[in-house]
Design a protein around this motif. Structure first.
Motif, PDB file in Angstrom:
ATOM      1  N   ILE A 182      -3.039  16.752  -9.680  1.00 12.22           N
ATOM      2  CA  ILE A 182      -4.361  17.077  -8.728  1.00 12.22           C
ATOM      3  C   ILE A 182      -4.190  16.124  -7.756  1.00 12.22           C
ATOM      4  N   TYR A 183      -4.424  16.318  -6.570  1.00 11.73           N
ATOM      5  CA  TYR A 183      -4.645  15.252  -5.361  1.00 11.73           C
ATOM      6  C   TYR A 183      -5.810  15.669  -4.416  1.00 11.73           C
ATOM      7  N   ARG A 184      -6.589  14.940  -4.390  1.00 16.50           N
ATOM      8  CA  ARG A 184      -7.699  14.977  -3.504  1.00 16.50           C
ATOM      9  C   ARG A 184      -8.516  16.445  -3.637  1.00 16.50           C
ATOM     10  N   GLY A 185      -8.609  16.729  -4.992  1.00 17.67           N
ATOM     11  CA  GLY A 185      -9.146  18.032  -5.360  1.00 17.67           C
ATOM     12  C   GLY A 185      -8.269  19.321  -5.415  1.00 17.67           C
ATOM     13  N   LYS A 186      -7.014  19.201  -5.096  1.00 16.06           N
ATOM     14  CA  LYS A 186      -6.305  20.424  -4.910  1.00 16.06           C
ATOM     15  C   LYS A 186      -5.080  20.148  -5.968  1.00 16.06           C
ATOM     16  N   LYS A 187      -4.366  21.298  -6.494  1.00 18.79           N
ATOM     17  CA  LYS A 187      -3.158  21.178  -7.243  1.00 18.79           C
ATOM     18  C   LYS A 187      -2.241  20.704  -5.815  1.00 18.79           C
ATOM     19  N   LEU A 188      -1.381  19.786  -5.976  1.00 16.13           N
ATOM     20  CA  LEU A 188      -0.403  19.252  -5.154  1.00 16.13           C
ATOM     21  C   LEU A 188       0.530  18.229  -5.732  1.00 16.13           C
ATOM     22  N   ASN A 189       1.759  18.465  -5.937  1.00 15.09           N
ATOM     23  CA  ASN A 189       2.560  17.512  -6.514  1.00 15.09           C
ATOM     24  C   ASN A 189       2.986  16.572  -5.471  1.00 15.09           C
ATOM     25  N   VAL A 190       2.474  15.363  -5.759  1.00 12.80           N
ATOM     26  CA  VAL A 190       2.744  14.238  -5.025  1.00 12.80           C
ATOM     27  C   VAL A 190       3.281  13.104  -6.029  1.00 12.80           C
ATOM     28  N   VAL A 191       3.982  13.650  -7.068  1.00 14.31           N
ATOM     29  CA  VAL A 191       4.393  12.738  -8.160  1.00 14.31           C
ATOM     30  C   VAL A 191       5.852  13.138  -8.155  1.00 14.31           C
ATOM     31  N   ASN A 192       6.818  11.992  -8.085  1.00 16.57           N
ATOM     32  CA  ASN A 192       8.328  11.937  -7.762  1.00 16.57           C
ATOM     33  C   ASN A 192       8.740  11.403  -9.320  1.00 16.57           C
ATOM     34  N   PHE A 193       9.221  12.334 -10.289  1.00 18.65           N
ATOM     35  CA  PHE A 193       9.579  11.699 -11.794  1.00 18.65           C
ATOM     36  C   PHE A 193      11.040  11.325 -11.639  1.00 18.65           C
ATOM     37  N   PRO A 241       0.730  -1.134  -0.122  1.00 17.33           N
ATOM     38  CA  PRO A 241      -0.322   0.143  -0.053  1.00 17.33           C
ATOM     39  C   PRO A 241       0.812   1.400  -0.243  1.00 17.33           C
ATOM     40  N   ALA A 242       0.039   2.343  -0.124  1.00 17.74           N
ATOM     41  CA  ALA A 242       0.619   3.496  -0.197  1.00 17.74           C
ATOM     42  C   ALA A 242       0.169   4.304   1.042  1.00 17.74           C
ATOM     43  N   TYR A 243       0.821   5.231   1.807  1.00 16.12           N
ATOM     44  CA  TYR A 243       0.249   5.549   3.003  1.00 16.12           C
ATOM     45  C   TYR A 243      -0.224   7.156   2.844  1.00 16.12           C
ATOM     46  N   ILE A 244      -1.264   7.650   3.512  1.00 14.45           N
ATOM     47  CA  ILE A 244      -1.583   8.904   3.544  1.00 14.45           C
ATOM     48  C   ILE A 244      -2.174   9.283   4.573  1.00 14.45           C
ATOM     49  N   PRO A 245      -1.810  10.497   5.232  1.00 13.39           N
ATOM     50  CA  PRO A 245      -2.774  10.902   6.226  1.00 13.39           C
ATOM     51  C   PRO A 245      -4.272  11.428   5.910  1.00 13.39           C
ATOM     52  N   THR A 305      12.328   8.886  -9.942  1.00 16.31           N
ATOM     53  CA  THR A 305      12.570   7.528  -9.784  1.00 16.31           C
ATOM     54  C   THR A 305      12.569   6.870 -11.001  1.00 16.31           C
ATOM     55  N   LYS A 306      12.882   5.577 -11.246  1.00 16.51           N
ATOM     56  CA  LYS A 306      12.651   4.916 -12.382  1.00 16.51           C
ATOM     57  C   LYS A 306      11.348   5.111 -13.267  1.00 16.51           C
ATOM     58  N   GLU A 307      10.392   4.804 -12.191  1.00 12.83           N
ATOM     59  CA  GLU A 307       8.966   5.138 -12.985  1.00 12.83           C
ATOM     60  C   GLU A 307       8.366   6.120 -11.926  1.00 12.83           C
ATOM     61  N   PRO A 308       7.599   6.759 -12.606  1.00 11.20           N
ATOM     62  CA  PRO A 308       6.982   8.128 -11.704  1.00 11.20           C
ATOM     63  C   PRO A 308       6.388   7.316 -10.465  1.00 11.20           C
ATOM     64  N   SER A 309       6.763   7.980  -9.303  1.00 13.35           N
ATOM     65  CA  SER A 309       6.181   7.468  -7.987  1.00 13.35           C
ATOM     66  C   SER A 309       5.764   8.241  -7.266  1.00 13.35           C
ATOM     67  N   PHE A 310       4.823   7.920  -6.317  1.00 11.49           N
ATOM     68  CA  PHE A 310       4.064   8.768  -5.310  1.00 11.49           C
ATOM     69  C   PHE A 310       5.035   9.292  -4.408  1.00 11.49           C
ATOM     70  N   ASP A 311       5.040  10.366  -4.146  1.00 17.19           N
ATOM     71  CA  ASP A 311       5.859  11.274  -3.190  1.00 17.19           C
ATOM     72  C   ASP A 311       5.008  11.796  -2.171  1.00 17.19           C
ATOM     73  N   ASN A 312       4.921  11.069  -1.027  1.00 14.16           N
ATOM     74  CA  ASN A 312       4.058  11.592  -0.040  1.00 14.16           C
ATOM     75  C   ASN A 312       4.670  12.382   1.025  1.00 14.16           C
ATOM     76  N   ARG A 313       5.872  12.610   0.757  1.00  9.89           N
ATOM     77  CA  ARG A 313       6.712  13.566   1.901  1.00  9.89           C
ATOM     78  C   ARG A 313       6.034  14.594   2.408  1.00  9.89           C
ATOM     79  N   VAL A 314       5.607  15.305   1.230  1.00 11.71           N
ATOM     80  CA  VAL A 314       4.770  16.515   1.676  1.00 11.71           C
ATOM     81  C   VAL A 314       3.477  16.412   2.450  1.00 11.71           C
TER      82      VAL A 314
END
Lengths: 209, 711
Positions: free
Chosen positions: B645-656, B494-498, B658-667
């Motif tokens: 777009i992430y949950r209705g808002k512009k928020l860059n959660v993509v890390n390009f 899974p991916a983890y989100i708050p 990595t080898k393949e674009p991946s979810f970047d949940n640091r923010v």
């Protein structure tokens, strides 16, 4: 012929070594908490957290016993710097560490049971015991109590404030410990100061004429 | 417990839940309506079989819209007349989100308060844009034909297989019941009375007289042998009035004739016109009833059909959950890789015998409702309503949680029986320090769904339409086709989100991430509709199931053989994006199209494992390479330089990077300080600088002393 000068009473030595052991254990358990994947000597991070808490409280108790002893035995004055300790005496001591010691000069302060600490030690301990140690105790206890008084914990800023603050304090303690251990070799012989803290006596070689 | 009722006999096995009591009372209630002779319950389980709560619903007469027996008239079954009328309050029941899907919440202020994008017209599937179908119900007040996407009749043909009639298929967007004198179109584009013609692309009228109305399909959930697949055929064909009949095809009560019409099988009826109980077997919704729409669910099966219960597996598709009591290691089919290592059930709750309604119950069911009111400091609040009131007006706003991306009927969020309502987590978890903090900040699922052992959606790109007319879809957790039982299923992590819990506290929870790429019409402030994208891509109509691409598309995207398959259907250069943008402007009239990426987290709630399989290693979360910040692959072909777009808002959660674009949940995780994982960089730098200085001083000083002979 050598003479023995009584320097450290049993209480002082016990207090010192308990403090030393506690600090080392806190640094090790702290490392296990800070680097759980690289420092797994306690089995798990949960174990490290538990040990860290218990040892922390033991160290607090030891600190209070130390205060009690130094106050009742009227030995607190060893830690109190005089005005000269911030100026001339401190400069002389610093000059010794950075110059005289390399020339084989005599230590600027004679070893004397009435004056156990040199000026730089007094300044260091004043800062260490009155600022850094309480700072670590307060931040540590607040983090320990995160579940118990979560409101206060959150108001202070929670882990975002307390954890980095406590970590910084730990690094400073570790830095002190390294310096302290090294400077303990700056006595008449590399092990003489350490021996004194174990036996309680400073052994002084009498000059032969 | 066996109970006799005068000349009748009703077998009721009482379960502590009280639902059986409710059903028994239902029998009593309906006895009045049908007369005591009609109370001849089905042969239920014997006393002592406490695992089965079997209902002896009174025998019923299937009635048509005029209240006449369908056996006599041959007309479609009217649930309004059959189930409603004297027994159940049909209007009350159907005025719930399971039937309305947002129709009763079409309030822009309400949507705004949920932070929903303004182009949505409701928070439910009836009005909400979702990246997976890339479709949306047309707004009621449109003036321009290009604003028409999915009209109400088309919505019903596409989605009405699951969305079980009632509100959305009985009333227009202004609240008038279809086929009544008040029900009239409000202009030529009224989405309740029109549909976009597939061939001409024109918006044309919908003939409600011909389609009829689909009343609430009570059978779909309350008849164990109901068939959503048959129902869907009727809805898809626009034959709404017979949809509820189709649901009963597998019961033997209704027969689908070769010409597509329906007749009634007299053998399934008693002499007095009531339906034989063994044929209808009305009961609480079973796992299988819920599974027809919600996903792979079974009490204990070792064979999971790739496509079970027709063609949709909502929960399974979106996050890969399998609610099944059987052990994964016992799975016969499909092909679960390394299943022998998984000697535990697909879901611990399913293995313990829990069914859907144990947690997702009717909120006014006195036997199941949570009888507490924390706002009033009440641990026990006696049911305010009498059992008979409940039976007449059972609330079909089923108890629900509050997990992303579900937004329908948020007024009823967090009404379900949550983990803490059954489990006393504080009394367990003795290994866990800071128990309250952990239990408050980490959803139970985070440790108790450490991995998903099935496949799920990974991406659905409507920014590029394939020659099939559909989107570019990729799955995660499987190598091969999802309908091939030999495909290797490796599962995924899974991916983890708050997310906010019911006390408004941020809590980390596991999700599956589904990434969509789609076009947004900035001039209209809404997504570009699929028909518009198709107009831009295709030169004409489909021939033999394939749409012909425009020459410009082929030139830019096709390989040397002129083929556009998944690897070619990507926006890997700004020029390709600009090309399609131009085509959308030229052929589809989209004034200002913008390509967008949307990452949608689908929370995981099923597939729970017990304590032996749960995450117990502190380092799993607290180490530098914490699973919480694990880079989850999104889609191998995401365009760069476009808004995310992430949950209705512009928020860059993509890390390009990595080898393949991946979810970047640091923010996202910035709201948490996780000991061992989180760092204040300046503290680390300053701290290690002090330590290094102490070591360096000691070494240098000692070396000089040593070299000078003064050690």
């Amino acid at each position: 012929m050598n003479s023995q000068i009584p320097l450290y009473a049993l209480h002082e030595r016990m207090w010192h070594w308990l403090q030393a052991a506690g600090m080392i254990c806190l640094i090790l358990t702290g490392m296990a908490i800070h680097y759980p994947d690289r420092f797994g000597i306690f089995g798990s991070m949960a174990n490290a957290v538990r040990w860290h808490s218990w040892i922390g409280f033991a160290l607090i108790l030891n600190a209070f016993l130390g205060i009690f002893y130094h106050m009742t035995a009227e030995k607190y004055h060893h830690f109190l710097p005089r005005m000269d300790d911030f100026t001339g005496a401190a400069v002389r001591q610093a000059r010794f560490y950075f110059y005289g010691i390399f020339k084989g000069e005599k230590h600027p302060l004679d070893i004397d049971p009435r004056h156990k600490l040199n000026p730089l030690q007094k300044i260091t301990y004043i800062l260490l015991l009155n600022i850094l140690l309480p700072f670590q105790i307060v931040t540590g206890v607040l983090m320990w109590g995160a579940d118990r008084w979560s409101g206060t914990f959150a108001r202070i800023g929670g882990l975002w404030v307390l954890a980095p603050a406590h970590t910084l304090g730990s690094y400073l303690f570790l830095s002190f410990l390294i310096g302290h251990i090294y400077l303990s070799t700056t006595g008449p012989t590399p092990l003489s100061l350490l021996r004194a803290m174990i036996t309680g006596y400073h052994v002084e070689e009498e000059k032969t004429q | 417990m066996r109970r006799g009722l005068s000349n009748s006999s009703i077998w009721v096995t009482v379960k502590a839940s009280g639902i059986s009591l409710a059903l028994a009372a239902a029998a009593l209630l309906c006895a009045t309506a049908f007369g005591q002779d009609s109370i001849r319950g089905a042969n239920g389980p014997g006393p002592g079989d406490a695992k089965v709560a079997k209902l002896a619903h009174p025998l019923i007469v299937l009635k048509d819209e005029n209240g006449q027996s369908v056996l006599t008239t041959g007309k479609p079954i009217s649930t309004r007349q059959t189930c409603g009328g004297d027994c159940h309050d049909y209007e009350f029941i159907t005025n719930s989100f399971h039937f309305q899907q947002g129709k009763t919440e079409m309030d822009r202020a309400l949507l705004a308060s949920h932070g929903a994008p303004s182009f949505n017209t409701s928070p439910g599937m009836f009005g909400k844009f979702s990246i997976i179908p890339n479709r949306q119900l047309t707004a009621a007040d449109i003036k321009d034909p290009s604003d028409a996407d999915m009209s109400q009749p088309e919505w019903l043909t596409k989605c009405g297989g699951c969305h079980t009639g009632g509100g959305i298929s009985e009333y227009d967007l202004r609240g008038h019941r279809f086929l009544t004198p008040e029900a009239k179109p409000n202009g030529p584009l009224d989405p309740s009375y029109t549909i976009r013609d597939r061939d001409t692309g024109q918006v044309i009228s919908w003939d409600w007289q011909k389609s009829g109305i689909a009343e609430a399909d009570c059978f779909l959930c309350h008849v164990p042998k109901s068939s959503r697949g048959e129902r869907k055929k009727e809805m898809a064909a626009g034959d709404f009035r017979w949809a509820n009949n189709a649901t009963l095809v597998d019961t033997g009560i209704v027969v689908r004739q070769q010409n597509g019409t329906f007749t009634y099988n007299r053998a399934a009826f008693n002499a007095d016109g009531t339906v034989k109980p063994e044929a209808l077997d009305i009961s609480d919704p079973t796992l299988e009833n819920c599974a027809q729409c919600h996903g792979f669910t079974a009490r204990n099966t070792t064979t999971i059909q790739p496509i079970q219960h027709a063609d949709i597996m909502r929960g399974t598709e979106k996050s890969g959950w399998i609610y099944n009591g059987a052990k994964i290691s016992d799975t016969v089919s499909p092909n679960i890789v390394e299943k022998e290592k998984m000697d535990f059930p697909w879901d611990a709750h399913a293995a313990a015998g829990l069914i859907c309604i144990d947690c997702h119950f009717s909120v006014n069911n006195p036997g199941r409702m949570i009888q507490e009111d924390p706002k009033k400091n009440l641990r026990y609040k006696p049911a305010e309503e009498d059992l008979a009131v409940y039976l007449r007006r059972p609330d079909h706003n089923f108890a629900r949680g509050d997990i992303p991306p579900e937004t329908v009927n948020l007024a009823k969020r967090d009404t379900m029986r949550a983990c803490g309502d059954c489990h006393e987590a504080e009394k367990g978890h003795s290994f866990l320090p800071y128990k309250s903090t952990h239990l408050r900040s980490v959803a139970c699922q985070t440790c108790h769904i450490p991995a998903v052992h099935f496949w799920a959606y990974r991406s659905d790109d409507w920014g590029f339409v394939m020659d099939t007319g559909g989107s570019r879809i990729t799955m995660r957790g499987i190598e091969g086709s999802i309908v091939d039982p030999e495909s290797e299923i490796r599962g995924y992590l899974p991916a983890y989100i708050p997310t906010l819990d019911k006390n408004n506290i941020q809590q980390i929870r596991p999700t599956n991430l589904i990434t969509g790429v789609y076009w947004f019409d900035k001039s209209k402030g809404r997504p570009v509709f699929t028909w518009q994208v198709q107009n831009a891509f295709y030169a004409g109509k489909a021939a033999e199931g394939e749409f012909p691409y425009r020459p410009e598309i082929l030139k830019a995207f096709a390989d040397k053989d002129g083929i556009i398959d998944l690897p070619q259907a990507v926006y890997d250069t700004p020029e390709k994006i600009a090309l399609v943008k131009g085509l959308l402007q030229k052929y589809s009239g989209v004034a200002d199209p913008e390509l967008r990426i949307e990452v949608v987290p689908w929370a995981m709630t099923h597939g729970i494992v017990g304590k032996k399989q749960a995450v117990r290693d502190c380092a799993a979360c607290h180490a530098k390479n914490s699973m919480l910040a694990r880079p989850v692959d999104l889609n191998s072909a995401l365009p760069t330089g476009v808004p995310v777009i992430y949950r209705g808002k512009k928020l860059n959660v993509v890390n390009f990077s990595t080898k393949e674009p991946s979810f970047d949940n640091r923010v996202l995780l910035n709201s948490f300080y996780i000991a061992g994982f989180s760092r204040a960089a300046w503290v680390e730098w300053l701290g290690w600088l002090c330590v290094a200085a102490a070591i360096l001083f000691s070494l240098l000083h000692g070396a000089i002393r040593l070299l000078g002979g003064h050690l």
